[in-house]
Design a protein around this motif. Structure first.
Motif, PDB file in Angstrom:
ATOM      1  N   ALA A   1     -95.600 -52.519  68.300  1.00 34.22           N
ATOM      2  CA  ALA A   1     -95.664 -52.633  66.838  1.00 34.22           C
ATOM      3  C   ALA A   1     -96.676 -53.695  66.425  1.00 34.22           C
ATOM      4  O   ALA A   1     -97.483 -53.489  65.511  1.00 34.22           O
ATOM      5  CB  ALA A   1     -94.278 -52.948  66.275  1.00 34.22           C
TER       6      ALA A   1
ATOM      7  N   PHE B   1     -97.427 -47.358  63.511  1.00 34.42           N
ATOM      8  CA  PHE B   1     -96.703 -48.573  63.153  1.00 34.42           C
ATOM      9  C   PHE B   1     -95.488 -48.255  62.288  1.00 34.42           C
ATOM     10  O   PHE B   1     -94.407 -48.837  62.488  1.00 34.42           O
ATOM     11  CB  PHE B   1     -97.627 -49.532  62.409  1.00 34.42           C
ATOM     12  CG  PHE B   1     -96.929 -50.768  61.893  1.00 34.42           C
ATOM     13  CD1 PHE B   1     -96.657 -51.829  62.753  1.00 34.42           C
ATOM     14  CD2 PHE B   1     -96.547 -50.866  60.569  1.00 34.42           C
ATOM     15  CE1 PHE B   1     -96.000 -52.958  62.290  1.00 34.42           C
ATOM     16  CE2 PHE B   1     -95.882 -51.988  60.101  1.00 34.42           C
ATOM     17  CZ  PHE B   1     -95.612 -53.043  60.968  1.00 34.42           C
TER      18      PHE B   1
ATOM     19  N   ALA C   1     -92.280 -49.788  64.295  1.00 35.50           N
ATOM     20  CA  ALA C   1     -91.699 -51.052  63.835  1.00 35.50           C
ATOM     21  C   ALA C   1     -90.213 -50.932  63.495  1.00 35.50           C
ATOM     22  O   ALA C   1     -89.413 -51.768  63.946  1.00 35.50           O
ATOM     23  CB  ALA C   1     -92.501 -51.588  62.651  1.00 35.50           C
TER      24      ALA C   1
END
Length: 296
Positions: free
Chosen positions: A42, A196, A200
């Protein structure tokens, strides 16, 4: 094809890509002891977006046109960054041996060729290329054979490795079929933002291990962003954009042999006769796959 001659840089692109992509092993070796896999990735995606953003501001390239292209690029980013890297790193973190993981994801060229043959693509797989894929797979087995069985094989880590294999195979095919040519800087930025956005939240939800700012982690992160993402991922995007899916995928066969050479140079890992023979077989097999067809 016309009689145009490619520049030395274009001819060298595949070898440069393989060299850069093979350093992923070094990154994992240095970075993974100090961070959980999804958390590391991430941060890698976020910092890569920042780096591409600076590059874009300085050079002002064009952005992809149309919502459909943004959607396809985002899907490819989730598959080829989030799914592939997240699957491999998580599988190894859960105990899957590096050789076993390399062998599983190394099946990508064969899966790609099978799909191309089944779908009746204009870039059909020739008998010579099938022979090259078989030789490349045999070489891959020789390279990782001594590492097979090292580590714990479980349903969870094998499933993650198979998911990584499916992700990079489907991502390559989708990009080749659906993504129109566009600037590599902005295209990669869209892909990384999508990766991402998926990685994340998973890191926050599933991982509790802290990230330790060790010098090895910082070095691994720097190379991950500057070398692997800005360099390797950009080259992979360009190679897929320019070449047939089977030919591009066959380059992945060369990554484990090159990784073995790096491990020998950097970590003094044994470079056995079997590894060297596997390297030769793999290189010869890939050469058969990527060699241009004879002109009629």
């Amino acid at each position: 094809m016309t009689g145009s001659v490619e520049s030395p840089w274009l001819r060298a692109m595949p070898l440069v890509f393989v060299g850069i992509w093979s350093t992923g092993f070094v990154v994992a070796r240095f970075g993974m002891p100090h961070a959980p896999p999804l958390g590391f990735l991430a941060w890698r995606y976020a910092l890569s977006v920042l780096a591409f953003g600076v590059w874009i501001v300085l050079t002002r390239p064009s952005w992809p046109r149309g919502q459909a292209q943004w959607g396809w690029l985002a899907l490819v980013g989730v598959l080829m960054h989030g799914g592939y890297l997240g699957g491999v790193w998580s599988a190894v973190k859960l105990g899957l041996g590096a050789g076993t993981a390399a062998l599983i994801v190394g099946l990508q060229p064969v899966l790609t060729a099978l799909w191309v043959a089944w779908a009746g693509s204009e870039h059909r797989v020739t008998p010579r290329q099938w022979a090259g894929l078989a030789l490349g797979l045999a070489g891959l087995v020789l390279v990782v054979w001594h590492k097979l069985g090292v580590g714990e094989v479980t349903g969870a880590n094998v499933a993650l490795a198979l998911g990584a294999l499916a992700s990079i195979t489907v991502g390559t095919l989708v990009q080749k079929a659906r993504v129109r040519p566009c600037d590599v800087r902005t295209a990669n930025t869209v892909q990384l933002l999508a990766a991402f956005a998926v990685t994340a939240p998973l890191a926050l939800a599933l991982e509790t291990e802290p990230i330790v700012l060790h010098p090895e982690l910082l070095g691994a992160m720097a190379w991950s962003v500057l070398g692997l993402t800005l360099g390797g991922s950009s080259l992979l995007y360009l190679l897929i954009q320019r070449g047939a899916a089977t030919r591009v995928s066959s380059l992945m066969y060369l990554v484990p042999p090159c990784t073995a050479l790096l491990a020998w140079l950097l970590f003094d890992e044994a470079l056995t006769a079997g590894v060297l023979l596997g390297l030769v077989l793999t290189a010869f097999g890939v050469g058969l796959v990527v060699r241009a067809p004879a002109q009629r």
